[in-house]
Structure formats: structure tokens, C-alpha cells
Design a protein around this motif. Structure first.
Motif, PDB file in Angstrom:
ATOM      1  N   GLY A 111       0.690  -1.503   0.030  1.00 29.71           N
ATOM      2  CA  GLY A 111      -0.174   0.056   0.067  1.00 29.71           C
ATOM      3  C   GLY A 111       0.903   1.330   0.003  1.00 29.71           C
ATOM      4  O   GLY A 111       0.347   2.551  -0.340  1.00 29.71           O
ATOM      5  N   GLN A 112       2.181   1.188   0.056  1.00 32.67           N
ATOM      6  CA  GLN A 112       2.953   2.420   0.386  1.00 32.67           C
ATOM      7  C   GLN A 112       3.452   2.952  -1.132  1.00 32.67           C
ATOM      8  O   GLN A 112       4.180   3.620  -1.008  1.00 32.67           O
ATOM      9  CB  GLN A 112       4.078   2.117   1.245  1.00 32.67           C
ATOM     10  N   GLY A 113       3.357   2.008  -1.883  1.00 28.49           N
ATOM     11  CA  GLY A 113       3.835   2.389  -3.150  1.00 28.49           C
ATOM     12  C   GLY A 113       5.128   1.555  -3.622  1.00 28.49           C
ATOM     13  O   GLY A 113       5.337   1.112  -4.628  1.00 28.49           O
ATOM     14  N   ILE A 114       6.093   1.629  -2.907  1.00 32.36           N
ATOM     15  CA  ILE A 114       7.336   0.859  -2.926  1.00 32.36           C
ATOM     16  C   ILE A 114       7.442   0.181  -1.709  1.00 32.36           C
ATOM     17  O   ILE A 114       6.882   0.361  -0.777  1.00 32.36           O
ATOM     18  CB  ILE A 114       8.636   1.750  -3.195  1.00 32.36           C
ATOM     19  N   ILE A 115       8.120  -1.044  -1.832  1.00 28.42           N
ATOM     20  CA  ILE A 115       8.318  -2.009  -1.010  1.00 28.42           C
ATOM     21  C   ILE A 115       9.838  -2.566  -0.752  1.00 28.42           C
ATOM     22  O   ILE A 115      10.341  -2.713  -1.687  1.00 28.42           O
ATOM     23  CB  ILE A 115       7.261  -3.153  -0.952  1.00 28.42           C
ATOM     24  N   GLY A 116      10.128  -2.868   0.362  1.00 29.86           N
ATOM     25  CA  GLY A 116      11.457  -3.347   0.766  1.00 29.86           C
ATOM     26  C   GLY A 116      11.189  -4.924   0.900  1.00 29.86           C
ATOM     27  O   GLY A 116      10.320  -5.558   1.380  1.00 29.86           O
ATOM     28  N   VAL A 117      11.993  -5.741   0.075  1.00 26.09           N
ATOM     29  CA  VAL A 117      11.865  -7.193   0.079  1.00 26.09           C
ATOM     30  C   VAL A 117      12.859  -7.714   1.007  1.00 26.09           C
ATOM     31  O   VAL A 117      14.041  -7.604   0.774  1.00 26.09           O
ATOM     32  CB  VAL A 117      12.172  -7.703  -1.288  1.00 26.09           C
ATOM     33  N   GLU A 118      12.406  -8.255   2.082  1.00 28.67           N
ATOM     34  CA  GLU A 118      13.313  -8.634   3.043  1.00 28.67           C
ATOM     35  C   GLU A 118      14.017 -10.342   2.648  1.00 28.67           C
ATOM     36  O   GLU A 118      13.068 -11.035   2.157  1.00 28.67           O
ATOM     37  CB  GLU A 118      12.368  -9.292   4.423  1.00 28.67           C
ATOM     38  N   LEU A 119      15.322 -10.332   2.683  1.00 24.61           N
ATOM     39  CA  LEU A 119      15.924 -11.483   2.045  1.00 24.61           C
ATOM     40  C   LEU A 119      17.066 -12.000   3.054  1.00 24.61           C
ATOM     41  O   LEU A 119      17.683 -11.094   3.724  1.00 24.61           O
ATOM     42  CB  LEU A 119      16.538 -11.310   0.714  1.00 24.61           C
ATOM     43  N   THR A 120      17.288 -13.075   3.204  1.00 24.80           N
ATOM     44  CA  THR A 120      18.539 -13.505   4.123  1.00 24.80           C
ATOM     45  C   THR A 120      19.089 -14.688   3.547  1.00 24.80           C
ATOM     46  O   THR A 120      18.541 -15.513   2.886  1.00 24.80           O
ATOM     47  CB  THR A 120      17.765 -14.015   5.609  1.00 24.80           C
ATOM     48  N   PHE A 121      20.279 -14.370   3.511  1.00 23.77           N
ATOM     49  CA  PHE A 121      21.277 -15.512   2.738  1.00 23.77           C
ATOM     50  C   PHE A 121      22.340 -16.064   3.771  1.00 23.77           C
ATOM     51  O   PHE A 121      23.103 -15.034   4.426  1.00 23.77           O
ATOM     52  CB  PHE A 121      21.874 -15.085   1.494  1.00 23.77           C
ATOM     53  N   GLY A 122      22.445 -17.258   4.112  1.00 23.20           N
ATOM     54  CA  GLY A 122      23.351 -17.889   4.863  1.00 23.20           C
ATOM     55  C   GLY A 122      24.592 -18.257   4.290  1.00 23.20           C
ATOM     56  O   GLY A 122      24.555 -18.762   3.039  1.00 23.20           O
ATOM     57  N   ILE A 123      25.807 -18.220   4.894  1.00 25.24           N
ATOM     58  CA  ILE A 123      27.004 -18.382   4.189  1.00 25.24           C
ATOM     59  C   ILE A 123      28.007 -19.127   5.236  1.00 25.24           C
ATOM     60  O   ILE A 123      27.498 -19.172   6.574  1.00 25.24           O
ATOM     61  CB  ILE A 123      27.952 -17.397   3.700  1.00 25.24           C
ATOM     62  N   GLY A 124      28.828 -19.882   4.979  1.00 18.82           N
ATOM     63  CA  GLY A 124      29.573 -20.737   5.793  1.00 18.82           C
ATOM     64  C   GLY A 124      30.370 -19.935   6.708  1.00 18.82           C
ATOM     65  O   GLY A 124      30.767 -18.854   6.417  1.00 18.82           O
ATOM     66  N   TYR A 125      30.984 -20.225   7.806  1.00 19.30           N
ATOM     67  CA  TYR A 125      31.846 -19.516   8.779  1.00 19.30           C
ATOM     68  C   TYR A 125      33.162 -19.383   8.226  1.00 19.30           C
ATOM     69  O   TYR A 125      33.857 -18.395   8.419  1.00 19.30           O
ATOM     70  CB  TYR A 125      32.065 -20.158  10.118  1.00 19.30           C
ATOM     71  N   GLY A 126      33.357 -20.240   7.255  1.00 18.30           N
ATOM     72  CA  GLY A 126      34.836 -20.083   6.646  1.00 18.30           C
ATOM     73  C   GLY A 126      34.871 -19.195   5.312  1.00 18.30           C
ATOM     74  O   GLY A 126      35.808 -18.935   4.790  1.00 18.30           O
ATOM     75  N   ASP A 127      33.596 -18.788   5.005  1.00 19.56           N
ATOM     76  CA  ASP A 127      33.368 -17.911   3.806  1.00 19.56           C
ATOM     77  C   ASP A 127      33.726 -16.370   3.959  1.00 19.56           C
ATOM     78  O   ASP A 127      33.600 -15.939   5.262  1.00 19.56           O
ATOM     79  CB  ASP A 127      32.019 -18.055   3.124  1.00 19.56           C
ATOM     80  N   ASP A 128      34.136 -15.469   2.992  1.00 19.38           N
ATOM     81  CA  ASP A 128      34.412 -14.261   3.204  1.00 19.38           C
ATOM     82  C   ASP A 128      33.325 -13.347   3.289  1.00 19.38           C
ATOM     83  O   ASP A 128      32.465 -13.568   2.181  1.00 19.38           O
ATOM     84  CB  ASP A 128      35.521 -13.902   1.978  1.00 19.38           C
TER      85      ASP A 128
END
Length: 269
Positions: free
Chosen positions: A170-187
Motif C-alpha cells: 500500500g505504500q507504493g514501494i516496498i522492501g523485499v526482506e531477504l536472508t542468505f546464509g554463508i559458511g563460517y569459513g567464507d568471506d
């Protein structure tokens, strides 16, 4: 005796014929005028700034009200006391109201929705205790949603107003909530740059507000990076699916892992 009855019948027909003919003509002309007036009301509402959600409700209300007045007028032509008819309608409405308290509650909730406009036709919403979809129609007693998989959900308006209403678009624009998991050994910085690059390549993501990527959580099996790119409300699902697919492909291409849930077990000798 038969001659007397025929004379009485002729006299009654002669007396009532003009009234009956007048009543029939009144009904025919009246219904035609009501249809014409209702059409004018619909056109006027269409030209006005009134929300398209309210237009069918108002035009049907005008039509029903005029038809009730027409029937009362025709009854008065036959000498029936209109005050008695109005009193009868009042008593009938009271009896129906007692029998349909739940439906009247949904009607009142529908009026509240139309007045305060927590959502309108076309909005992507989450209502009715968790149902998500685009608002297809707001009726007097129900709100109709169309889901992403083309299901039709009919929710009583009373259920809508008794629950939390989340207007996603309803606000015209919207934020798309996204979560990406990476390994503890990744940069982390490398993964952040990949997510931002994919966001820039997405045709539906807006430049402003600018996309950012932050470390949201150090979870049991992964480092979770959160981002919230903004897009037009109508592009919500297109943006969501684009980012999910293309971030995964980019992670695979550049050797960033998305770990499975795991538990490290240490055994003491």
C-alpha cells in the motif's frame, strides 16, 4: 343474483381500472427511471475521485433505496397507509437484524474498511489471520483475495477487522526482506559484494533507497546476511524470486557456500 354480481364486478373494475393501470405504468416508468438514475450515478462516481472499491457499493445502495421508495409510492396509490408499510419494514428489519447479527457485524466491518481504507483493490495484503494475496474485491460482507497460485480466498469482513492487517504494497514501494546464509569459513565481504552486484543487475530493484547488506545473525550453522532491496509494489514477487535464484547461482560460481544445518561433536579421549 348473478346479474347483481356482474354489475358489482363491472363497477369495481371501472373504479379500480385507472388505479391498476396507473400503478403498472408507475412501476414500468419508475424502474426505467431508477435504472437511468443508477447509470448516471455510476458514471458520476467513475468521473469522480472516489475509490473504485466504493463505487459498486454506493450505486447498489442508491438503486435499492429508490426501488423501496417506488414500491411504497405504488402501495399508496391503492390507498394503503404508507406509515403502516414503513412500520412493517422497521419491524421486519429488526427481526432480520436479530437473526443475522453476525452478518450485520460483517456489514459494519465492511463499511469501516471502505471508510478508513486500510487497503484497496489491487493491494498485496496479509489479513484474516495470515492469508496473503492481492485484494480482488471488497464486498459488503466479504473481502476477496487472489493468491499467487491463483486461488480465490473469501474472508468475512468481521474476521478481517478482528485481526492484524498488514498492507504489504500500500505504500507504493516496498522492501523485499531477504536472508542468505554463508559458511563460517567464507568471506563476508565477498558474499556482500555478490549480493549487491546481483541487486544492481535486477531490473526491478530501485536505486533509491540504496540496497545494503548486513550481518544479521551468527547462527548455529551459518553466518546470515540480510538485505532489503526496494522495488515497486507490483514487482514484489518478481524481485523476491530473482534475488533468490541469482544469488544462489552467483554464490556457486564464486565458491561461496550455503551450509546445511550441522552440529560439531567433540569427543574427549
Amino acid at each position: 343474483m348473478e346479474i347483481f354480481d356482474l354489475e358489482v364486478l363491472r363497477r369495481n373494475l371501472t373504479e379500480w381500472a385507472p388505479t391498476v393501470v396507473g400503478a403498472i405504468l408507475t412501476l414500468i416508468i419508475g424502474f426505467w427511471l431508477i435504472g437511468w438514475i443508477t447509470g448516471l450515478v455510476k458514471k458520476a462516481l467513475k468521473r469522480s475521485q472516489i475509490d473504485q472499491t466504493i463505487r459498486p457499493f454506493l450505486s447498489s445502495l442508491v438503486s435499492v433505496g429508490l426501488k423501496v421508495l417506488l414500491l411504497i409510492t405504488v402501495a399508496g396509490m391503492f390507498g394503503i397507509e404508507t406509515t403502516s408499510i414503513i412500520a412493517m419494514f422497521g419491524a421486519l428489519a429488526f427481526a432480520v437484524g436479530l437473526a443475522l447479527q453476525g452478518s450485520l457485524g460483517h456489514f459494519a466491518s465492511g463499511v469501516l474498511i471502505l471508510v478508513f481504507k486500510p487497503y484497496k483493490v489491487g493491494d498485496l495484503v496479509k489479513i484474516g489471520g495470515g492469508e496473503t494475496g492481492s485484494v480482488e474485491e471488497i464486498q459488503v460482507f466479504h473481502t476477496i483475495l487472489k493468491t499467487l497460485d491463483n486461488k480465490k480466498i473469501i474472508i468475512p469482513n468481521g474476521v478481517v477487522t478482528d485481526n492484524v492487517i498488514t498492507n504489504i504494497s500500500g505504500q507504493g514501494i516496498i522492501g523485499v526482506e531477504l536472508t542468505f546464509g554463508i559458511g563460517y569459513g567464507d568471506d563476508i565481504d565477498k558474499a556482500r559484494d555478490i549480493i549487491l552486484r546481483v541487486g544492481k543487475e535486477c531490473p526491478t530493484i530501485l536505486d533509491e533507497p540504496a540496497q545494503a547488506v548486513v550481518v544479521a545473525e551468527l547462527a548455529d550453522s551459518s553466518v546470515n546476511l540480510a538485505t532489503r532491496p526496494f522495488c515497486d509494489s507490483s514487482d514484489y514477487w518478481a524481485t523476491y524470486f530473482y534475488m533468490q535464484e541469482n544469488v544462489k547461482k552467483a554464490f556457486d560460481a564464486e565458491g561461496v557456500s550455503i551450509p546445511f544445518p550441522q552440529v560439531d561433536v567433540h569427543m574427549d579421549q
